[in-house]
Scaffold this motif. Sequence first.
Motif, PDB file in Angstrom:
ATOM      1  N   GLU A   1       0.825  -1.197   0.000  1.00 62.13           N
ATOM      2  CA  GLU A   1       0.000   0.000   0.000  1.00 62.13           C
ATOM      3  C   GLU A   1       0.867   1.258   0.000  1.00 62.13           C
ATOM      4  OE1 GLU A   1      -2.717   0.101   3.271  1.00 62.13           O
ATOM      5  OE2 GLU A   1      -3.737   1.857   2.455  1.00 62.13           O
ATOM      6  N   SER A   2       2.021   1.176   0.688  1.00 65.87           N
ATOM      7  CA  SER A   2       2.880   2.356   0.751  1.00 65.87           C
ATOM      8  C   SER A   2       3.381   2.722  -0.641  1.00 65.87           C
ATOM      9  CB  SER A   2       4.045   2.134   1.720  1.00 65.87           C
ATOM     10  OG  SER A   2       5.054   1.351   1.110  1.00 65.87           O
ATOM     11  N   TYR A   3       3.665   1.714  -1.475  1.00 63.43           N
ATOM     12  CA  TYR A   3       4.120   2.016  -2.835  1.00 63.43           C
ATOM     13  C   TYR A   3       3.001   2.639  -3.658  1.00 63.43           C
ATOM     14  CZ  TYR A   3       8.593  -0.052  -2.026  1.00 63.43           C
ATOM     15  OH  TYR A   3       9.838  -0.271  -1.541  1.00 63.43           O
ATOM     16  N   ARG A   4       1.789   2.108  -3.469  1.00 64.95           N
ATOM     17  CA  ARG A   4       0.650   2.673  -4.175  1.00 64.95           C
ATOM     18  C   ARG A   4       0.499   4.143  -3.791  1.00 64.95           C
ATOM     19  NH1 ARG A   4      -4.787   3.605  -3.418  1.00 64.95           N
ATOM     20  NH2 ARG A   4      -4.715   3.016  -1.239  1.00 64.95           N
ATOM     21  N   VAL A   5       0.551   4.405  -2.476  1.00 63.60           N
ATOM     22  CA  VAL A   5       0.286   5.755  -1.998  1.00 63.60           C
ATOM     23  C   VAL A   5       1.399   6.724  -2.392  1.00 63.60           C
ATOM     24  CG1 VAL A   5       0.136   7.134   0.088  1.00 63.60           C
ATOM     25  CG2 VAL A   5      -1.186   5.035  -0.104  1.00 63.60           C
ATOM     26  N   PHE A   6       2.651   6.316  -2.204  1.00 67.56           N
ATOM     27  CA  PHE A   6       3.734   7.271  -2.415  1.00 67.56           C
ATOM     28  C   PHE A   6       4.141   7.373  -3.873  1.00 67.56           C
ATOM     29  CE2 PHE A   6       4.203   6.362   2.120  1.00 67.56           C
ATOM     30  CZ  PHE A   6       4.172   7.660   2.595  1.00 67.56           C
ATOM     31  N   ILE A   7       4.213   6.254  -4.581  1.00 63.59           N
ATOM     32  CA  ILE A   7       4.709   6.315  -5.953  1.00 63.59           C
ATOM     33  C   ILE A   7       3.588   6.611  -6.939  1.00 63.59           C
ATOM     34  CG2 ILE A   7       5.798   4.994  -7.800  1.00 63.59           C
ATOM     35  CD1 ILE A   7       7.682   3.884  -5.823  1.00 63.59           C
ATOM     36  N   LEU A   8       2.481   5.862  -6.821  1.00 58.30           N
ATOM     37  CA  LEU A   8       1.385   6.060  -7.763  1.00 58.30           C
ATOM     38  C   LEU A   8       0.841   7.485  -7.689  1.00 58.30           C
ATOM     39  CD1 LEU A   8      -0.060   4.120  -9.754  1.00 58.30           C
ATOM     40  CD2 LEU A   8      -1.924   4.057  -8.095  1.00 58.30           C
ATOM     41  N   PHE A   9       0.530   7.934  -6.468  1.00 56.26           N
ATOM     42  CA  PHE A   9      -0.042   9.278  -6.347  1.00 56.26           C
ATOM     43  C   PHE A   9       1.017  10.342  -6.594  1.00 56.26           C
ATOM     44  CE2 PHE A   9      -3.292   6.823  -4.061  1.00 56.26           C
ATOM     45  CZ  PHE A   9      -4.375   7.206  -4.826  1.00 56.26           C
ATOM     46  N   GLY A  10       2.301   9.994  -6.334  1.00 61.26           N
ATOM     47  CA  GLY A  10       3.386  10.916  -6.683  1.00 61.26           C
ATOM     48  C   GLY A  10       3.416  11.130  -8.184  1.00 61.26           C
ATOM     49  N   LEU A  11       3.292  10.038  -8.940  1.00 59.10           N
ATOM     50  CA  LEU A  11       3.287  10.133 -10.404  1.00 59.10           C
ATOM     51  C   LEU A  11       2.072  10.912 -10.894  1.00 59.10           C
ATOM     52  CD1 LEU A  11       4.512   6.591 -11.516  1.00 59.10           C
ATOM     53  CD2 LEU A  11       5.711   8.776 -11.718  1.00 59.10           C
ATOM     54  N   LEU A  12       0.941  10.641 -10.235  1.00 60.72           N
ATOM     55  CA  LEU A  12      -0.292  11.348 -10.605  1.00 60.72           C
ATOM     56  C   LEU A  12      -0.099  12.857 -10.462  1.00 60.72           C
ATOM     57  CD1 LEU A  12      -3.357  10.958 -11.303  1.00 60.72           C
ATOM     58  CD2 LEU A  12      -3.770  11.229  -8.851  1.00 60.72           C
ATOM     59  N   THR A  13       0.584  13.256  -9.361  1.00 62.64           N
ATOM     60  CA  THR A  13       0.853  14.677  -9.141  1.00 62.64           C
ATOM     61  C   THR A  13       1.689  15.244 -10.278  1.00 62.64           C
ATOM     62  OG1 THR A  13       0.827  14.242  -6.785  1.00 62.64           O
ATOM     63  CG2 THR A  13       1.781  16.322  -7.478  1.00 62.64           C
ATOM     64  N   VAL A  14       2.713  14.473 -10.684  1.00 61.95           N
ATOM     65  CA  VAL A  14       3.597  14.948 -11.754  1.00 61.95           C
ATOM     66  C   VAL A  14       2.815  15.079 -13.061  1.00 61.95           C
ATOM     67  CG1 VAL A  14       5.625  14.386 -13.137  1.00 61.95           C
ATOM     68  CG2 VAL A  14       5.640  13.978 -10.666  1.00 61.95           C
ATOM     69  N   ILE A  15       2.010  14.052 -13.350  1.00 65.60           N
ATOM     70  CA  ILE A  15       1.282  14.033 -14.623  1.00 65.60           C
ATOM     71  C   ILE A  15       0.300  15.196 -14.709  1.00 65.60           C
ATOM     72  CG2 ILE A  15      -0.451  12.746 -15.960  1.00 65.60           C
ATOM     73  CD1 ILE A  15       0.984  10.193 -14.876  1.00 65.60           C
ATOM     74  N   THR A  16      -0.351  15.512 -13.584  1.00 65.10           N
ATOM     75  CA  THR A  16      -1.344  16.588 -13.601  1.00 65.10           C
ATOM     76  C   THR A  16      -0.700  17.938 -13.329  1.00 65.10           C
ATOM     77  OG1 THR A  16      -1.774  16.258 -11.258  1.00 65.10           O
ATOM     78  CG2 THR A  16      -3.193  15.080 -12.805  1.00 65.10           C
ATOM     79  N   LEU A  17       0.641  18.003 -13.425  1.00 65.13           N
ATOM     80  CA  LEU A  17       1.386  19.243 -13.185  1.00 65.13           C
ATOM     81  C   LEU A  17       1.070  19.834 -11.817  1.00 65.13           C
ATOM     82  CD1 LEU A  17       0.936  20.826 -16.728  1.00 65.13           C
ATOM     83  CD2 LEU A  17       2.880  19.508 -15.868  1.00 65.13           C
ATOM     84  N   GLY A  18       0.910  18.976 -10.832  1.00 70.13           N
ATOM     85  CA  GLY A  18       0.720  19.452  -9.469  1.00 70.13           C
ATOM     86  C   GLY A  18      -0.732  19.628  -9.067  1.00 70.13           C
ATOM     87  N   LEU A  19      -1.656  19.579 -10.026  1.00 69.37           N
ATOM     88  CA  LEU A  19      -3.062  19.819  -9.681  1.00 69.37           C
ATOM     89  C   LEU A  19      -3.606  18.752  -8.740  1.00 69.37           C
ATOM     90  CD1 LEU A  19      -4.650  21.120 -12.991  1.00 69.37           C
ATOM     91  CD2 LEU A  19      -4.218  22.354 -10.852  1.00 69.37           C
ATOM     92  N   ALA A  20      -3.055  17.531  -8.842  1.00 75.36           N
ATOM     93  CA  ALA A  20      -3.545  16.456  -7.989  1.00 75.36           C
ATOM     94  C   ALA A  20      -2.791  16.401  -6.655  1.00 75.36           C
ATOM     95  CB  ALA A  20      -3.427  15.119  -8.710  1.00 75.36           C
ATOM     96  N   ALA A  21      -1.884  17.347  -6.416  1.00 70.00           N
ATOM     97  CA  ALA A  21      -1.073  17.314  -5.194  1.00 70.00           C
ATOM     98  C   ALA A  21      -1.921  17.229  -3.920  1.00 70.00           C
ATOM     99  CB  ALA A  21      -0.129  18.510  -5.149  1.00 70.00           C
ATOM    100  N   PRO A  22      -3.015  18.028  -3.802  1.00 65.65           N
ATOM    101  CA  PRO A  22      -3.816  17.909  -2.573  1.00 65.65           C
ATOM    102  C   PRO A  22      -4.421  16.517  -2.411  1.00 65.65           C
ATOM    103  CG  PRO A  22      -4.372  19.911  -3.773  1.00 65.65           C
ATOM    104  CD  PRO A  22      -3.489  19.100  -4.679  1.00 65.65           C
ATOM    105  N   TYR A  23      -4.856  15.938  -3.532  1.00 65.18           N
ATOM    106  CA  TYR A  23      -5.452  14.603  -3.458  1.00 65.18           C
ATOM    107  C   TYR A  23      -4.397  13.574  -3.046  1.00 65.18           C
ATOM    108  CZ  TYR A  23      -8.024  10.416  -4.672  1.00 65.18           C
ATOM    109  OH  TYR A  23      -8.641   9.203  -4.606  1.00 65.18           O
TER     110      TYR A  23
END
Lengths: 353, 334
Positions: free
Chosen positions: A139-161
């Motif tokens: 779960e830690s990989y899902r949370v830190f890496i997956l959502f980290g990538l999501l933040t990068v892809i959305t240019l930071g817009l997903a950072a709060p999520y």
Amino acid sequence: MSEVASGEPRREYLAFGGSGAEYFRIWAANIVLTVLTLGIYSAWAKVRRNRYIYGNTTLLGGRFDYHARPLAILFGRAIAVGLLLLYLAAQAALPLLTPLLAIAGALVIPWLIVRSRMFNMRYTSYRNIRFGFAPAYGESYRVFILFGLLTVITLGLAAPYAHYQRNRFIVNNTRFGNLRFALQEGSGSFFFAYFATALAGLVIVGPLLTATSVFLVNLQADQSGENVALAVYLPLVLGVASYFVIAQFLSAATLRATIRAASLAADDSAPCRLGCDWGLNRILFIYVTNLFAALLSLGLLIPWGQMRAARYQLSHTWIEIRGDLSEVVAGQQRDVSALGEEIGDIFDVDIGL
Amino acid sequence: MTELRGFVYDGQTAARRAVTVKLSVPGYLTVQGFGSLARYPLDELDVSPRLGSQPAVVELPGGGRLEVADADAFYAALDSSPVRHQWQHAIESRRGLLVLITLLALAFGWLVYDRGIPAVARQAAMAVPAEMDQQIGVDGLALLDQQVFGPSTLSADARRQIEGAMLEVIAVVGDDQAYQLEFRAGNKVGPNAFALPAGIVIVTDELVALTEDTSELQAILAHEIGHVLNRHALRTLLQGSVVTGLLAVMSGDAAAAGGLAAAIPATLARAGYSRQFEYEADAVAKRYLLATDTPLTAFTAILARLEAQGGGDAVPGLLRTHPVTRDRLEQFLQ
């Protein structure tokens, strides 16, 4: 456990008794001894700092405490620094491999965050009941890496999520004795926290930099060598300082959102809510005035500022309690020590990230 | 010891129980309360070090925890030699001692920065095997080629002439190291010269164009050879790593060592070391010029022209990787 669940919930506020003057001496001794021992004392310094802050935090007359052994922290740090030096050496010796090294680093970091949290929760207690943290690594990989990538892809817009998901992972896997913490669904308040931070950035950084440039324009009139240096240093110092204030503010704002969405419950009982009534304006005021106090005193007022911020935040944080607190039982304690034996002290790596 | 009042938390529930505590029999601590009386040998107790005005905390055998509010009385009674539990508190609570060790730490910190880290890096640089040195140099050049340089447009004749000039310099100030001269278009770094590990010296086309005669170019080459002789490139890498490692240990935070707070002292330290190396390399250039009876103006003139090209000292002293040219000329002509 039924006693915990019964009765009307009542709000109990935390209290903080730390004083700037008293903490100053601990803070100063920590820095000085750390320098004199080339960093070795930093492990003792951490225990001292945490024991001072936790020990001065009380709820219903009971104190929090931090029990970590300095030697365990030192050992973890030696491993961490060894890894870091290895990374730096590899980067210097094989500069073309830097992207690969970065990927390796990204794979290690979630593991380190989990270990670090485990270590620190295991050695934190209230009324001699320990906290604990026991997540699944996947779960830690899902949370830190997956959502980290999501933040990068959305240019930071997903950072709060992504931030909400991280905090949810951390809170939901944390326990106190036989009670479990939980973070309710919904990341809206995290978007608000980021929005408030952006707004605060415009309010602080804008005026700070404007005031600085006005000041510098005045200096241009008298352009000796010293002033040219000042013209470069001052925006640099203020820029870095505003960055720190904004980073601090963001973590306070997201912490507020986290506390307000958190609750604590035994398996078979109704949850007790946590909450806080910090004003974000007040927090911003404290951080900005702390910053100027620290700059004008060349850092000597840093511990005073830390105690001031801690007092405001802790004494405005509450938890709902039903019935008698003494009904809380350290039911999970045996599991915690079993876990410790299985993994061994060697992995008690403490790395703040 | 008179009786002291305290609380026991058994570690099983969050309940708090009032107790009285005393050292009745020497070597034993007696805890009495909630209908029981327990006597613990002091050796088996885990007494937390004294901290500020906080209560004394004792971990009891079996997972219990005792808090005694009157820490003064408790620690005084506990130990004939208070050092074990109170040495940190002793430092923290004595103003004079705190000031004294602060001064000591400032002096020690300067010594580590000024002498210790350079000495360690020098030893380590000497211990790096030649193959690794070679590899770092070749990789470094590849990286620079990828990110900065373009191919040189110098004619074969011009190159041959500069290579000849380089050989003359090596004959005077060089060592048994193999040197490799590379020509590149400097692009954004403009007129410049670099020394990498493995004896790789790079001169940019822009630099060659800026020099007015061979002796100026030779002064610059001697300066770069000075970097190679002293293994500055490798020492820079090593010193940077030692600084980062030390800051990581001191802040107790490996992540923070890559962060902004540690980046500031690390940058200042690196810039300071780099300036030191420039002075050392300048000394080699001077040695070459004196040995060949060339006027020192060969170096000062090209330095002044480089300075004029660079648009003056926009960055203040502490952050510069190269010393302010005025300081550098002063030192050079001394």
